[in-house]
Enzyme design. Structure first.
Site, short mmCIF file in Angstrom:
data_model
loop_
_atom_site.label_atom_id
_atom_site.label_comp_id
_atom_site.label_asym_id
_atom_site.label_seq_id
_atom_site.Cartn_x
_atom_site.Cartn_y
_atom_site.Cartn_z
CD GLU A 8 3.04 -1.47 2.91
OE1 GLU A 8 3.21 -2.15 1.89
OE2 GLU A 8 1.99 -0.84 3.14
CB CYS A 58 -0.93 -0.02 1.21
SG CYS A 58 -2.20 -1.29 1.13
#
Length: 787
Positions: free
Chosen positions: A432, A430
């Protein structure tokens, strides 16, 4: 789009996801016969080898890149060692309207007879929930946080370029050299290392066997094929599968197939839904592409065709099924493979190449659910690439998302990573970030920050259930100053985070002990050299992330209390508490006063923005640098929500910022829904006041009207917005280019909008595959009609 790709895309998009019990049956049979005969790492590796020898092999018509996790496209394995689905679960998965996985009654009966009885009491989920303290369970059930490993293996994981330089036989040689040099006299860990290396070696054999079985099937199909062109393709597929993954790839086709076999190996070995991705795929493939272009052995169109085949392969692999809270925190088929495009090379130079543009074209033309794709725009990235990405963004499918390598490299350096490792890193799923091919960066679960404020305002009690879920920090009616309230909030935050970390550390040990991943360990530095598993501190870096949700909601709630209770005395604390307990029923004047006379986050207003900075910094101080159980491992925070901000809103009453009970909280670091009224430039100025290098990722969603990006000069304006945000220290930004009228029409007539895709969080999803709450959350995002 050529005919082959049209056919493959059609099959992939139209095939209903299904559940395959094949892996579960093989694993159950193997464990029943062999558990206790081998060390756990060797047992896991032999189980993986057994499955690779026995699983159904599929090569579809027109395919050039081959291999499926299940017996056919869109067929998903289950992982009973992680969570063994009940018969009721299987029926729910088979009949629910959204995220449905078809399964026959015959397979359900077989699962009930063969799989469920063996795994009862032995799953990772049961190990977790049978040992957690009552305080943790109370907080978890109240929705103060979630736990990623409740139904799946830890992740996310991304690879570097080593698999394009080494084959599995090279890795086996490295492993054998380590075994030969074991010092049983002076190394107390020698026996454990020997078992781990033995397991790694066996897992290399497993993926080689898996590839060879594809070669055999391709040769068989070629012998039966009437079309001469397809015969040549099948023979080439067989040749490729005989070479990779046993050896390092020699050309583009082999390089793509090499990655795909490694990808399948990792998600078959132990992937109960989590991201696996190739990292900087364009950078890894560019040397093969440029060499073949120079030699005249491939054309740009042929390379694009191979990459399109790979794209569709990823789309054939929906996430393994989720039920319960895990389904609510991330309700999607998306398995979060994220292709990083552009960025910088390990020497710091621009990483953009011709293949970066090719992959953007593939993403735009196919516009399928997976893989996700992101562009990485550093100060060295040419505007040509940024504008090419902006043209894809304006198509309205929610991708690519946009990342700032100049900031996330600083994030990783702050965490103690080597500069070259940081440059080679990026985003795995996503938002990170981590060091590709060298780090286990595990997402441990989401933290419901507005819920922590709610518990603070109720002195440790969850007002929705009346249960005590946290410590007592004082009756809020007795707070004399805003600082009194805020210090109570920080104490609650520290307590809740401490509870979460305690159990996360326990879960880490359970995975290291009972569910090692020897194949994944082969391809991550320094697992081989250390003789330790990926889940047991083997990688060079070991990070545990806690994903914090609701920064906008908690900021605006604190701002409302500060202004209206402690400064202007428009309302007493007792009046506010009474109003939110009643969901503002009878208190609409109060609610409108709060909504219209409170400075909210996202409008470049220092009153609210300073509170956001304070909350963000206290999250950082509470989480960052706390040790996990792995050598040198640390906890870090990121600001990620996936769809958990919708679930968290469901377990949260009305909040002091005027938000109604049950409504979604703000996502990532985005402002609260409708709170950003001064345009996107004000939003990025507010976000720039946060030191984003302290996090491991911040997520910012923005929604624009399609009319805003019609002209070429509009594309350049979007590029300027992105550049400006990144110059101010932004980590990430992504866009929905869709108007509210279209979204409402899609709700009313979904059959007319089957292809409508929107950006949810760190991924895109089909609007029709989202439940009503998720759809409404998209609709309620601020609709910008100007830059």
């Amino acid at each position: 789009m050529i005919e082959r790709i049209q056919k493959l895309r059609k099959l992939s998009v139209e095939t209903q996801p299904s559940l395959s019990i094949e892996r579960a049956l093989h694993e159950t049979e193997f464990y029943r016969e062999n558990y206790g005969k081998y060390s756990i790492p060797v047992l896991r590796a032999l189980n993986f080898l057994d499955h690779c020898k026995r699983k159904t092999i599929y090569i579809g018509d027109d395919e050039l890149i081959v291999g499926e996790r299940g017996p056919k496209p869109k067929s998903v394995c289950t992982f009973p060692e992680l969570t063994c689905h009940s018969v009721e679960d299987l029926h729910v998965l088979n009949t629910r309207e959204l995220q449905r996985y078809s399964i026959s009654q015959q397979d359900i009966d077989l699962y009930e007879k063969e799989v469920i009885p063996y795994w009862q009491g032995k799953t990772q989920r049961e190990r977790i929930f049978s040992h957690v303290p009552s305080e943790w369970r109370a907080a978890y059930e109240a929705g103060l946080f979630t736990e990623f490993m409740e139904q799946r293996a830890p992740g996310h994981t991304a690879l570097d370029g080593k698999i394009y330089r080494k084959g599995m036989l090279d890795f086996k040689k490295e492993i054998e050299d380590n075994i030969a040099n074991l010092d049983y006299l002076n190394d107390p860990d020698a026996t454990d290392k020997a078992e781990q290396w033995k397991a790694m070696s066996i897992s290399c054999d497993a993926v080689i066997v898996f590839a060879e079985r594809h070669a055999e099937l391709a040769e068989l199909l070629a012998s039966q094929e009437k079309n001469p062109q397809r015969v040549k393709e099948l023979q080439r597929i067989a040749e490729v599968c005989r070479w990779v993954p046993a050896h390092a790839p020699r050309n583009l086709w082999e390089a793509i197939q090499m990655y795909w076999f490694v990808h399948l190996g990792t998600i078959t070995e132990l992937n109960g839904w989590d991201a696996m991705n190739p990292g900087h795929f364009d950078q890894h493939l560019t040397p093969f592409y440029e060499q073949e272009i120079a030699q005249g052995t491939i054309t740009r169109d042929e390379a694009k065709e191979l990459i399109s085949c790979f794209w569709i392969k990823v789309n054939n692999h929906p996430a393994p099924p989720k039920v319960g809270i895990t389904a609510r925190e991330s309700g999607t088929y998306n398995d979060f493979t994220n292709i990083n495009l552009g960025g910088v090379k390990h020497d710091g130079s621009d990483g953009t190449s011709e293949l970066s543009y090719v992959m953007l074209e593939v993403a735009e033309e196919l516009h399928i659910l997976q893989p996700g794709n992101s562009v990485h725009i550093s100060a060295k990235t040419p505007d040509k690439f940024l504008h090419a990405a902006a043209r894809v963004i304006r198509q309205g499918h929610g991708f690519p998302s946009v990342f700032n390598p100049d900031v996330y490299i600083m994030e990783m350096l702050r965490q103690g990573k080597d500069l070259q490792d940081a440059r080679e890193g990026g985003c795995s799923g996503c938002i990170e970030v981590g060091a590709f091919g060298k780090e286990a960066y595990l997402l441990t679960g989401y933290l419901n920050v507005p819920k922590i404020l709610e518990v603070t305002l109720n002195n440790g009690i969850d007002p929705l259930t009346g249960n005590k879920v946290s410590i007592e920090t004082g009756n809020p009616i007795d707070f004399k100053t805003f600082d009194d309230l805020y210090q109570a909030f920080v104490k609650q935050l520290q307590y809740v985070v401490d509870q979460k970390m305690r159990v996360s550390n326990y879960i880490d040990r359970m995975f290291a002990k009972y569910a090692p991943a020897p194949f994944l360990s082969v391809v991550i530095d320094d697992c081989i050299s250390s003789g330790r598993d990926y889940y047991d501190g083997g990688p060079r870096y070991n990070t545990s992330y806690i994903q914090c949700c609701g920064l906008g909601t908690v900021t605006d709630s604190l701002a409302a209390l500060k202004k209206h209770v402690f400064e202007e005395h428009n309302f007493s604390m007792d009046q506010i508490l009474s109003a939110i307990q009643k969901n503002f029923e009878g208190d609409e004047v109060m609610r409108q006063t709060i909504l219209n006379r409170t400075p909210f986050f996202g409008n470049d207003h220092d009153y609210a923005d300073s509170i956001a900075v304070q909350v963000y910094n206290d999250l950082f101080e509470t989480i960052d640098g706390k040790p996990n159980i792995k050598p040198g491992g640390k906890y870090h925070m990121n600001m990620l929500s996936t769809t958990c901000h919708v679930y968290f809103g469901k377990v949260l009453g009305a909040t002091p910022n005027g938000r109604m009970a049950g409504k979604a909280i703000s996502d990532g670091t985005s402002p609260s829904h409708g709170a950003d009224t001064h345009g996107p430039s004000a939003v990025i100025k507010s976000l720039s006041k946060i030191d984003q290098s302290k996090s491991g990722g911040t997520l910012l969603n923005q929604r624009f009207l399609p009319s805003l990006l019609k002209r070429e000069e509009d594309v350049k304006k979007l590029g300027h917005l992105i550049r400006s945000y990144f110059t101010l220290g932004g980590h990430h930004i992504q866009f929905n280019i869709v108007d509210t009228a279209t979204l409402l029409a899609a709700q009313k007539s979904p059959e007319d909008y089957k292809d409508l895709m929107v950006r949810m969080a760190g991924y895109s999803d089909y609007f029709n595959d989202m439940n009503a709450d998720l759809q409404q959350e998209i609709i309620e995002r601020t609709e910008n009609d100007a830059f």
